[in-house]
Design a protein around this motif. Structure first.
Motif, PDB file in Angstrom:
ATOM      1  N   ILE A  39      62.047  26.311  19.590  1.00 19.17           N
ATOM      2  CA  ILE A  39      61.676  27.362  20.538  1.00 19.17           C
ATOM      3  C   ILE A  39      62.169  28.717  20.036  1.00 19.17           C
ATOM      4  CG2 ILE A  39      62.201  28.279  22.844  1.00 19.17           C
ATOM      5  CD1 ILE A  39      62.252  25.254  23.751  1.00 19.17           C
ATOM      6  N   ARG A  40      63.431  28.764  19.641  1.00 20.33           N
ATOM      7  CA  ARG A  40      64.008  30.024  19.185  1.00 20.33           C
ATOM      8  C   ARG A  40      63.329  30.508  17.905  1.00 20.33           C
ATOM      9  NH1 ARG A  40      70.269  28.940  19.496  1.00 20.33           N
ATOM     10  NH2 ARG A  40      70.435  31.174  19.163  1.00 20.33           N
ATOM     11  N   ASN A  41      62.954  29.567  17.026  1.00 20.41           N
ATOM     12  CA  ASN A  41      62.237  29.924  15.811  1.00 20.41           C
ATOM     13  C   ASN A  41      60.862  30.495  16.144  1.00 20.41           C
ATOM     14  OD1 ASN A  41      60.156  28.899  13.557  1.00 20.41           O
ATOM     15  ND2 ASN A  41      62.128  29.409  12.600  1.00 20.41           N
ATOM     16  N   TRP A  42      60.160  29.872  17.082  1.00 19.71           N
ATOM     17  CA  TRP A  42      58.841  30.350  17.505  1.00 19.71           C
ATOM     18  C   TRP A  42      58.947  31.761  18.081  1.00 19.71           C
ATOM     19  CZ3 TRP A  42      56.268  29.018  22.709  1.00 19.71           C
ATOM     20  CH2 TRP A  42      54.960  29.499  22.737  1.00 19.71           C
ATOM     21  N   ILE A  43      59.944  31.987  18.947  1.00 19.76           N
ATOM     22  CA  ILE A  43      60.141  33.317  19.526  1.00 19.76           C
ATOM     23  C   ILE A  43      60.448  34.335  18.431  1.00 19.76           C
ATOM     24  CG2 ILE A  43      61.650  34.693  21.027  1.00 19.76           C
ATOM     25  CD1 ILE A  43      61.884  32.153  22.816  1.00 19.76           C
ATOM     26  N   HIS A  44      61.294  33.945  17.475  1.00 18.58           N
ATOM     27  CA  HIS A  44      61.655  34.867  16.397  1.00 18.58           C
ATOM     28  C   HIS A  44      60.427  35.242  15.556  1.00 18.58           C
ATOM     29  CE1 HIS A  44      64.182  36.830  13.434  1.00 18.58           C
ATOM     30  NE2 HIS A  44      63.415  36.250  12.521  1.00 18.58           N
ATOM     31  N   ARG A  45      59.652  34.241  15.139  1.00 17.28           N
ATOM     32  CA  ARG A  45      58.485  34.516  14.299  1.00 17.28           C
ATOM     33  C   ARG A  45      57.455  35.364  15.040  1.00 17.28           C
ATOM     34  NH1 ARG A  45      55.714  30.187  13.365  1.00 17.28           N
ATOM     35  NH2 ARG A  45      56.931  28.801  14.683  1.00 17.28           N
ATOM     36  N   THR A  46      57.255  35.080  16.317  1.00 14.53           N
ATOM     37  CA  THR A  46      56.314  35.864  17.108  1.00 14.53           C
ATOM     38  C   THR A  46      56.830  37.285  17.279  1.00 14.53           C
ATOM     39  OG1 THR A  46      55.642  33.850  18.269  1.00 14.53           O
ATOM     40  CG2 THR A  46      55.056  35.942  19.291  1.00 14.53           C
ATOM     41  N   SER A  47      58.132  37.417  17.507  1.00 15.53           N
ATOM     42  CA  SER A  47      58.736  38.743  17.668  1.00 15.53           C
ATOM     43  C   SER A  47      58.543  39.594  16.424  1.00 15.53           C
ATOM     44  CB  SER A  47      60.232  38.615  17.955  1.00 15.53           C
ATOM     45  OG  SER A  47      60.460  37.866  19.115  1.00 15.53           O
ATOM     46  N   MET A  48      58.658  38.984  15.271  1.00  9.72           N
ATOM     47  CA  MET A  48      58.533  39.734  14.027  1.00  9.72           C
ATOM     48  C   MET A  48      57.107  40.246  13.812  1.00  9.72           C
ATOM     49  SD  MET A  48      61.566  39.951  13.183  1.00  9.72           S
ATOM     50  CE  MET A  48      61.376  40.827  11.647  1.00  9.72           C
ATOM     51  N   ALA A  49      56.146  39.634  14.483  1.00  8.89           N
ATOM     52  CA  ALA A  49      54.761  40.104  14.385  1.00  8.89           C
ATOM     53  C   ALA A  49      54.482  41.244  15.361  1.00  8.89           C
ATOM     54  CB  ALA A  49      53.794  38.947  14.649  1.00  8.89           C
ATOM     55  N   ALA A  50      55.394  41.446  16.313  1.00  2.00           N
ATOM     56  CA  ALA A  50      55.238  42.518  17.302  1.00  2.00           C
ATOM     57  C   ALA A  50      55.886  43.789  16.767  1.00  2.00           C
ATOM     58  CB  ALA A  50      55.869  42.101  18.622  1.00  2.00           C
ATOM     59  N   GLU A  51      55.734  44.862  17.538  1.00  7.21           N
ATOM     60  CA  GLU A  51      56.332  46.134  17.157  1.00  7.21           C
ATOM     61  C   GLU A  51      57.064  46.733  18.342  1.00  7.21           C
ATOM     62  OE1 GLU A  51      53.222  48.648  15.717  1.00  7.21           O
ATOM     63  OE2 GLU A  51      52.804  47.371  13.983  1.00  7.21           O
ATOM     64  N   GLY A  52      57.913  47.702  18.066  1.00  9.36           N
ATOM     65  CA  GLY A  52      58.550  48.516  19.093  1.00  9.36           C
ATOM     66  C   GLY A  52      59.327  47.742  20.134  1.00  9.36           C
ATOM     67  N   GLU A  53      59.123  48.138  21.385  1.00 12.85           N
ATOM     68  CA  GLU A  53      59.864  47.580  22.511  1.00 12.85           C
ATOM     69  C   GLU A  53      59.628  46.081  22.671  1.00 12.85           C
ATOM     70  OE1 GLU A  53      62.373  48.101  26.016  1.00 12.85           O
ATOM     71  OE2 GLU A  53      62.132  49.038  24.071  1.00 12.85           O
ATOM     72  N   LEU A  54      58.409  45.640  22.454  1.00  9.31           N
ATOM     73  CA  LEU A  54      58.102  44.217  22.579  1.00  9.31           C
ATOM     74  C   LEU A  54      58.879  43.403  21.547  1.00  9.31           C
ATOM     75  CD1 LEU A  54      56.491  42.174  24.176  1.00  9.31           C
ATOM     76  CD2 LEU A  54      54.605  42.492  22.575  1.00  9.31           C
ATOM     77  N   ARG A  55      58.987  43.901  20.332  1.00  7.91           N
ATOM     78  CA  ARG A  55      59.784  43.209  19.303  1.00  7.91           C
ATOM     79  C   ARG A  55      61.246  43.175  19.713  1.00  7.91           C
ATOM     80  NH1 ARG A  55      60.005  44.576  12.895  1.00  7.91           N
ATOM     81  NH2 ARG A  55      58.136  43.291  12.902  1.00  7.91           N
ATOM     82  N   ARG A  56      61.773  44.310  20.148  1.00  8.47           N
ATOM     83  CA  ARG A  56      63.187  44.389  20.529  1.00  8.47           C
ATOM     84  C   ARG A  56      63.502  43.405  21.652  1.00  8.47           C
ATOM     85  NH1 ARG A  56      66.306  45.682  24.251  1.00  8.47           N
ATOM     86  NH2 ARG A  56      64.702  46.492  25.631  1.00  8.47           N
ATOM     87  N   ILE A  57      62.661  43.390  22.681  1.00  9.68           N
ATOM     88  CA  ILE A  57      62.897  42.504  23.830  1.00  9.68           C
ATOM     89  C   ILE A  57      62.887  41.044  23.393  1.00  9.68           C
ATOM     90  CG2 ILE A  57      61.798  41.595  25.924  1.00  9.68           C
ATOM     91  CD1 ILE A  57      61.032  44.495  26.601  1.00  9.68           C
ATOM     92  N   LEU A  59      63.256  39.694  20.368  1.00 12.86           N
ATOM     93  CA  LEU A  59      64.367  39.340  19.478  1.00 12.86           C
ATOM     94  C   LEU A  59      65.656  39.144  20.282  1.00 12.86           C
ATOM     95  CD1 LEU A  59      63.721  41.595  16.352  1.00 12.86           C
ATOM     96  CD2 LEU A  59      63.557  39.086  16.499  1.00 12.86           C
ATOM     97  N   ARG A  60      65.846  39.959  21.313  1.00 15.55           N
ATOM     98  CA  ARG A  60      67.019  39.785  22.184  1.00 15.55           C
ATOM     99  C   ARG A  60      66.946  38.463  22.930  1.00 15.55           C
ATOM    100  NH1 ARG A  60      70.297  40.692  25.631  1.00 15.55           N
ATOM    101  NH2 ARG A  60      69.176  40.789  27.570  1.00 15.55           N
ATOM    102  N   LEU A  61      65.749  38.140  23.446  1.00 15.76           N
ATOM    103  CA  LEU A  61      65.585  36.919  24.238  1.00 15.76           C
ATOM    104  C   LEU A  61      65.702  35.648  23.408  1.00 15.76           C
ATOM    105  CD1 LEU A  61      62.722  37.919  26.683  1.00 15.76           C
ATOM    106  CD2 LEU A  61      65.187  37.832  27.129  1.00 15.76           C
ATOM    107  N   GLU A  62      65.565  35.786  22.102  1.00 15.65           N
ATOM    108  CA  GLU A  62      65.729  34.622  21.229  1.00 15.65           C
ATOM    109  C   GLU A  62      67.112  33.990  21.442  1.00 15.65           C
ATOM    110  OE1 GLU A  62      66.142  33.784  16.444  1.00 15.65           O
ATOM    111  OE2 GLU A  62      65.299  35.678  17.119  1.00 15.65           O
TER     112      GLU A  62
END
Length: 194
Positions: A39-57, A59-62
């Motif tokens: 789950i945490r890996n999926w969130i991390h990989r998806t986060s890295m494809a996002a930008e800005g605030e969505l990425r920050r949020i 990555l924190r939630l990971e």
């Protein structure tokens, strides 16, 4: 929500240590750790494809629990997407009561307006058809309708999609909440009947 994915992982690790001499428990807890790592890996990989605030949020939630209404809604969206991986899922939560602490804290800090809260909630509903409840009786029989209950109802209206949102009707329910719910039901014609 209070533990986040990292806290859930640490909780399972503590359980693994406490039950290390029980082979069946060890097998189950190791499987839970593998699932949480995935789950945490999926969130991390998806986060890295996002930008800005969505990425920050994300990555924190990971690792960390949500702190704001937006983060709490994003965490719930992750949970519900994961839940649907394994089955059709079921009930979500008493959404107004669950999100109330985040809403109050953000409002007090001046980082959230009601319009922003409504938009965040509408985005949750578009992403996630999980069944949620608002209003209803507290254990002592008092009505649990909150200002956030109305924002949630308006967010469902704003989403313009079929939202599985139930107003829990009881004798002491705020009549404005029920009336607005019926108005939206008739206007949007997006109800699901069961």
């Amino acid at each position: 929500l209070s533990l986040g994915w990292g806290g859930l992982t640490r909780k399972v690790e503590r359980s693994l240590e406490a039950h290390k001499f029980d082979p069946e428990a060890v097998e189950l807890l190791n499987a839970e750790l593998e699932a949480l790592a995935g789950i945490r890996n999926w969130i991390h990989r998806t986060s890295m494809a996002a930008e800005g605030e969505l990425r920050r949020i994300n990555l924190r939630l990971e690792n960390d629990p949500p702190e704001t209404l937006r983060e709490a809604c994003q965490w719930i969206a992750w949970f519900n997407m994961l839940n649907r991986t394994y089955n059709r899922a079921g009930a979500g939560t008493q959404l107004d009561v669950t999100l109330q602490p985040y809403y109050e804290r953000d409002k007090a800090a001046g980082i959230l307006t009601d319009e922003e809260a409504q938009f965040i909630l509408a985005c949750l509903f578009i992403n996630d058809p999980t069944y949620y409840q608002i209003g209803g009786p507290a254990p002592d029989g008092a009505d649990m309708t909150l200002a956030l209950s109305f924002l949630i109802l308006e967010a469902a209206h704003m989403a313009k999609t079929s939202v599985n949102l139930t107003i829990r009707v009881h004798e002491k329910l705020n009549p404005r909440l029920l009336r607005r719910g019926v108005e939206i039901l008739l206007e949007d014609r997006k109800a699901q009947y069961r």
